[in-house]
Write a protein that holds these residues in place. Structure first.
Motif, short mmCIF file in Angstrom:
data_model
loop_
_atom_site.label_atom_id
_atom_site.label_comp_id
_atom_site.label_asym_id
_atom_site.label_seq_id
_atom_site.Cartn_x
_atom_site.Cartn_y
_atom_site.Cartn_z
N ILE A 126 0.11 11.12 -1.33
CA ILE A 126 -0.38 12.55 -1.86
C ILE A 126 0.15 12.83 -3.08
O ILE A 126 -0.68 13.63 -3.94
CB ILE A 126 0.13 12.53 -0.78
CG1 ILE A 126 -0.70 12.32 0.57
CG2 ILE A 126 -0.79 14.79 -0.79
CD1 ILE A 126 -0.32 12.81 1.54
N THR A 127 0.90 12.66 -4.02
CA THR A 127 1.78 13.42 -4.80
C THR A 127 0.78 11.83 -6.25
O THR A 127 0.16 12.64 -6.78
CB THR A 127 2.98 12.82 -5.43
OG1 THR A 127 3.90 13.18 -4.40
CG2 THR A 127 3.89 14.37 -6.19
N ARG A 128 0.47 11.29 -5.92
CA ARG A 128 0.11 10.43 -6.89
C ARG A 128 -1.99 11.14 -7.27
O ARG A 128 -1.89 11.61 -8.27
CB ARG A 128 -0.45 9.23 -6.14
CG ARG A 128 -1.95 8.38 -7.22
CD ARG A 128 -1.95 6.43 -6.43
NE ARG A 128 -1.99 5.20 -6.92
CZ ARG A 128 -3.82 5.99 -6.57
NH1 ARG A 128 -4.52 6.30 -5.61
NH2 ARG A 128 -4.19 4.28 -7.23
N ALA B 218 -0.47 1.55 5.10
CA ALA B 218 -0.07 2.58 6.64
C ALA B 218 1.60 2.96 6.24
O ALA B 218 2.17 1.94 5.60
CB ALA B 218 0.25 1.40 8.09
N LYS B 219 1.81 4.13 6.37
CA LYS B 219 3.84 4.48 6.34
C LYS B 219 4.29 4.77 7.35
O LYS B 219 4.71 5.35 8.08
CB LYS B 219 3.71 5.95 5.90
CG LYS B 219 5.06 6.53 4.55
CD LYS B 219 4.82 7.86 4.14
CE LYS B 219 5.83 8.73 4.62
NZ LYS B 219 6.81 7.62 2.78
N ALA B 220 4.58 3.31 7.93
CA ALA B 220 5.64 2.53 8.87
C ALA B 220 6.64 2.21 7.97
O ALA B 220 7.07 1.34 7.56
CB ALA B 220 4.98 0.83 9.37
N SER C 266 3.19 -3.04 -8.91
CA SER C 266 2.44 -2.68 -7.19
C SER C 266 2.67 -1.01 -7.89
O SER C 266 2.41 0.15 -7.54
CB SER C 266 3.63 -3.00 -6.18
OG SER C 266 3.14 -2.33 -5.18
N GLU C 267 4.08 -1.18 -7.15
CA GLU C 267 4.88 0.51 -7.06
C GLU C 267 6.51 0.34 -6.77
O GLU C 267 6.74 -0.57 -7.10
CB GLU C 267 4.41 1.37 -6.12
CG GLU C 267 5.10 1.23 -4.75
CD GLU C 267 4.62 1.67 -3.57
OE1 GLU C 267 4.55 2.58 -3.74
OE2 GLU C 267 4.70 0.67 -2.68
N GLY C 268 7.14 1.88 -6.94
CA GLY C 268 8.55 1.48 -6.82
C GLY C 268 8.67 1.60 -5.44
O GLY C 268 8.05 1.34 -4.57
N ASN D 291 7.29 -0.80 6.93
CA ASN D 291 7.49 -1.66 5.79
C ASN D 291 8.72 -1.06 5.08
O ASN D 291 8.47 -1.55 4.05
CB ASN D 291 6.58 -0.62 4.87
CG ASN D 291 4.60 -0.67 5.33
OD1 ASN D 291 5.23 -0.97 6.46
ND2 ASN D 291 4.10 -0.42 5.02
N TYR D 292 9.64 -0.54 5.33
CA TYR D 292 10.55 0.22 4.74
C TYR D 292 11.72 -0.17 4.16
O TYR D 292 13.51 -0.46 3.76
CB TYR D 292 10.84 1.47 4.99
CG TYR D 292 9.96 2.98 4.66
CD1 TYR D 292 10.08 3.15 3.22
CD2 TYR D 292 8.90 2.85 5.33
CE1 TYR D 292 9.31 4.10 2.81
CE2 TYR D 292 7.69 3.78 4.48
CZ TYR D 292 8.13 3.91 2.90
OH TYR D 292 7.00 4.69 2.60
N LEU D 293 11.85 -1.61 5.63
CA LEU D 293 12.33 -3.29 5.14
C LEU D 293 12.64 -3.44 3.46
O LEU D 293 13.38 -3.74 2.61
CB LEU D 293 12.71 -4.15 5.83
CG LEU D 293 12.70 -3.86 6.80
CD1 LEU D 293 12.72 -4.81 8.18
CD2 LEU D 293 14.19 -3.36 7.87
N GLY E 191 6.50 10.97 -6.34
CA GLY E 191 6.54 10.96 -5.08
C GLY E 191 6.79 12.22 -4.01
O GLY E 191 7.45 12.75 -4.97
N THR E 192 6.64 12.10 -2.97
CA THR E 192 7.51 13.43 -2.39
C THR E 192 9.10 13.93 -2.11
O THR E 192 8.96 15.32 -2.84
CB THR E 192 7.02 13.53 -0.75
OG1 THR E 192 5.58 13.71 -0.49
CG2 THR E 192 7.36 14.98 0.14
N ALA E 193 9.43 12.90 -1.87
CA ALA E 193 10.82 12.74 -2.72
C ALA E 193 11.38 12.95 -4.07
O ALA E 193 11.79 13.64 -4.31
CB ALA E 193 11.49 12.06 -2.00
N1 PMP Z 1 5.19 4.68 -1.84
C1 PMP Z 1 5.78 4.90 -1.07
C2 PMP Z 1 6.40 3.73 -1.02
C3 PMP Z 1 6.78 5.66 -0.20
O1 PMP Z 1 7.65 5.30 0.50
C4 PMP Z 1 6.27 7.37 -0.97
C5 PMP Z 1 6.72 8.45 -0.41
N2 PMP Z 1 5.85 8.50 0.44
C6 PMP Z 1 5.50 6.93 -2.29
C7 PMP Z 1 4.74 6.04 -2.33
C8 PMP Z 1 4.08 8.42 -2.57
O2 PMP Z 1 3.50 8.59 -1.39
P1 PMP Z 1 3.25 10.51 -0.89
O3 PMP Z 1 3.32 10.96 -2.75
O4 PMP Z 1 2.39 10.69 -0.19
O5 PMP Z 1 4.86 10.89 -1.01
#
Ligand code: PMP
Length: 306
Positions: free
Chosen positions: A218-220, A156-158, A190-192, A161-163, A254-256
């Motif tokens: 979604i970039t992945r 979930a992109k909640a 895991s991931e960045g 999570n961003y804490l 990632g998108t950003a």
């Molecule tokens: N992991 C995390 C924790 C993110 O916040 C993001 C950015 N939304 C991604 C991966 C990359 O996701 P996306 O390519 O959908 O932007």
């Protein structure tokens, strides 16, 4: 000083930026009960287009479903709001932020508060800096792990999570690195902080699986699709930390962050210390979608309306 755009979409209509307010006792502000998306609008030879808008907004509804949040507007309304807010602000190259949060309406954790929704947009260049796309960044493995899958759902992109993402990113910057990479509670990669990871071994892409406490980016997915269509092997697999030190090439996406090469991890040079041929090829395929060099065979570019 931060320049804000004039207009924002909030609870069904376009408002002036300063008029889009919520109550200080909104549930989302106290408990992290919000869901959001980050989307880019690119200038293309055929005019501005929002990249995978519908896929991103579908993920927003999926995130809301995980948290049992019934969003008050449907997908078509949200998509239209995204187009409208970019056009209204006169933007062409923009970042979009649709989001929903539990508002005011009770004090309990399980309170069924009314849900508010908004879409903001602003101009955004490369997230990790213009030079990062060219030369790559120096990354470190964070001392913070990602949450275990039976604690907080990484899918979930909640907001809450961003804490975790903030701890990872702020620690990395404090130590002088461009970005932090986290291990899962299993001890595996895991991931960045806000990006997915790709490692290159012998010309093939290796990326961590969704079971490794990561957001299914979604970039992945775009990279996996483009790579396979262009004859580059992609393997989704568990990866131990030390593979960061052994791979030929490494990048985050990632998108950003778009596609940002990583030239060192924990002070160890990755490959030749500069973006390698597979990373360059993936960058070309990805950015080619926006300048016409890569054909958009999937209908990912949604032309800006309005
Ligand atoms: N992991 C995390 C924790 C993110 O916040 C993001 C950015 N939304 C991604 C991966 C990359 O996701 P996306 O390519 O959908 O932007």
């Amino acid at each position: 000083m931060q320049q804000y755009p004039d207009w924002i979409w909030h609870n069904g209509s376009i408002k002036r930026w300063q008029d889009a307010t919520t109550h200080v006792m909104a549930h989302g502000l106290h408990y992290g009960s919000s869901v959001f998306e980050g989307i880019r609008c690119y200038e293309t030879p055929d005019g501005p287009a929002i990249f995978r808008l519908t896929d991103h907004n579908r993920r927003l509804y999926a995130s809301a479903r995980i948290y049992d949040m019934a969003l008050p507007y449907d997908l078509d309304t949200l998509n239209a709001a995204c187009h409208e807010v970019i056009a209204r602000n006169g933007l062409t190259r923009a970042y979009l932020r649709p989001f929903a949060w539990r508002g005011l309406g009770g004090f309990g954790l399980s309170a069924d508060t009314p849900i508010e929704m908004s879409v903001a947009t602003w101009f955004m260049g490369p997230y990790l800096g213009e030079a990062a796309l060219e030369t790559g960044i120096d990354a470190c493995v964070s001392s913070w792990q990602r949450f275990a899958p039976n604690t907080i759902p990484a899918g979930a992109k909640a907001g809450g999570n961003y804490l975790s993402g903030q701890l990872i990113a702020r620690e990395a910057r404090r130590l002088g690195f461009g970005e932090g990479i986290a291990l899962a509670s299993t001890g595996l990669l895991s991931e960045g902080a806000g990006e997915n990871l790709f490692l290159v071994f012998d010309g093939a892409l290796h990326t961590t699986p969704v079971s490794a406490a990561l957001l299914n980016g979604i970039t992945r997915n775009t990279i996996i699709t483009l790579a396979r269509e262009n004859g580059i092997e992609v393997v989704e697999r568990d990866l131990p930390r030390e593979y960061l030190y052994l791979c030929d090439e490494l990048f985050m996406c990632g998108t950003a962050a778009e596609i940002t090469p990583i030239r060192s991890v924990d002070g160890r040079q990755v490959g030749a210390g500069r973006p390698g041929p597979v990373t360059r090829r993936i960058q070309d395929l990805f950015f080619g979608l926006f300048d016409g060099r890569t054909q958009d065979t999937h209908g990912w570019l949604e032309p800006l309306q309005g």
